[in-house]
Design a protein around this motif. Sequence first.
Motif, PDB file in Angstrom:
ATOM      1  N   ILE A  35      21.707 -20.155 -18.247  1.00 19.62           N
ATOM      2  CA  ILE A  35      22.064 -21.443 -18.809  1.00 19.62           C
ATOM      3  C   ILE A  35      21.353 -22.579 -18.083  1.00 19.62           C
ATOM      4  O   ILE A  35      20.937 -22.432 -16.939  1.00 19.62           O
ATOM      5  N   GLU A  36      21.231 -23.688 -18.791  1.00 12.34           N
ATOM      6  CA  GLU A  36      20.716 -24.927 -18.228  1.00 12.34           C
ATOM      7  C   GLU A  36      21.831 -25.951 -18.338  1.00 12.34           C
ATOM      8  O   GLU A  36      22.373 -26.182 -19.419  1.00 12.34           O
ATOM      9  N   LYS A  37      22.188 -26.566 -17.236  1.00 14.83           N
ATOM     10  CA  LYS A  37      23.292 -27.518 -17.230  1.00 14.83           C
ATOM     11  C   LYS A  37      22.860 -28.820 -17.906  1.00 14.83           C
ATOM     12  O   LYS A  37      21.825 -29.387 -17.579  1.00 14.83           O
ATOM     13  N   ILE A  38      23.665 -29.293 -18.858  1.00  6.67           N
ATOM     14  CA  ILE A  38      23.399 -30.551 -19.562  1.00  6.67           C
ATOM     15  C   ILE A  38      24.150 -31.683 -18.858  1.00  6.67           C
ATOM     16  O   ILE A  38      23.571 -32.722 -18.554  1.00  6.67           O
ATOM     17  N   ASN A  39      25.441 -31.482 -18.647  1.00  4.01           N
ATOM     18  CA  ASN A  39      26.265 -32.438 -17.908  1.00  4.01           C
ATOM     19  C   ASN A  39      27.361 -31.650 -17.196  1.00  4.01           C
ATOM     20  O   ASN A  39      27.279 -30.428 -17.112  1.00  4.01           O
ATOM     21  N   ASP A  40      28.378 -32.329 -16.703  1.00  2.00           N
ATOM     22  CA  ASP A  40      29.411 -31.649 -15.923  1.00  2.00           C
ATOM     23  C   ASP A  40      30.261 -30.676 -16.727  1.00  2.00           C
ATOM     24  O   ASP A  40      30.848 -29.761 -16.170  1.00  2.00           O
ATOM     25  N   ILE A  66      25.025 -24.765 -27.410  1.00  2.00           N
ATOM     26  CA  ILE A  66      25.726 -25.553 -26.398  1.00  2.00           C
ATOM     27  C   ILE A  66      27.102 -24.942 -26.196  1.00  2.00           C
ATOM     28  O   ILE A  66      27.829 -24.698 -27.156  1.00  2.00           O
ATOM     29  N   ILE A  67      27.462 -24.683 -24.946  1.00  2.00           N
ATOM     30  CA  ILE A  67      28.785 -24.146 -24.642  1.00  2.00           C
ATOM     31  C   ILE A  67      29.499 -25.085 -23.684  1.00  2.00           C
ATOM     32  O   ILE A  67      28.865 -25.766 -22.870  1.00  2.00           O
ATOM     33  N   ASN A  68      30.813 -25.138 -23.808  1.00  2.00           N
ATOM     34  CA  ASN A  68      31.638 -25.949 -22.930  1.00  2.00           C
ATOM     35  C   ASN A  68      32.024 -25.121 -21.724  1.00  2.00           C
ATOM     36  O   ASN A  68      32.443 -23.965 -21.854  1.00  2.00           O
ATOM     37  N   LEU A  69      31.910 -25.702 -20.553  1.00  2.00           N
ATOM     38  CA  LEU A  69      32.282 -24.993 -19.322  1.00  2.00           C
ATOM     39  C   LEU A  69      33.788 -24.998 -19.110  1.00  2.00           C
ATOM     40  O   LEU A  69      34.336 -24.100 -18.516  1.00  2.00           O
ATOM     41  N   TYR A  70      34.448 -26.015 -19.626  1.00  2.00           N
ATOM     42  CA  TYR A  70      35.893 -26.150 -19.470  1.00  2.00           C
ATOM     43  C   TYR A  70      36.522 -26.204 -20.858  1.00  2.00           C
ATOM     44  O   TYR A  70      36.087 -26.960 -21.703  1.00  2.00           O
TER      45      TYR A  70
END
Length: 72
Positions: A35-40, A66-70
Amino acid sequence: MLLYTIVPIEQIFPSEINNLQYQEIDLGVGKKIIIEKINDSQCKIVRLISTDSNDYLNPQFQPGSIINLYPF
């Protein structure tokens, strides 16, 4: 541009990979995503590594998704 190949992205775009920070996430049972981090709270799937060929047909693991981390 979409490029579907078994050649690692590091060999195709060697200078571009140095500027980006990728993380590898082990999903278990022979599945990994890079994955590549887009934002927090969000990240983009860059690559799927799996031993199950059906995983490559699953739109959930499609590169560029795009996947949500939380889950909040």
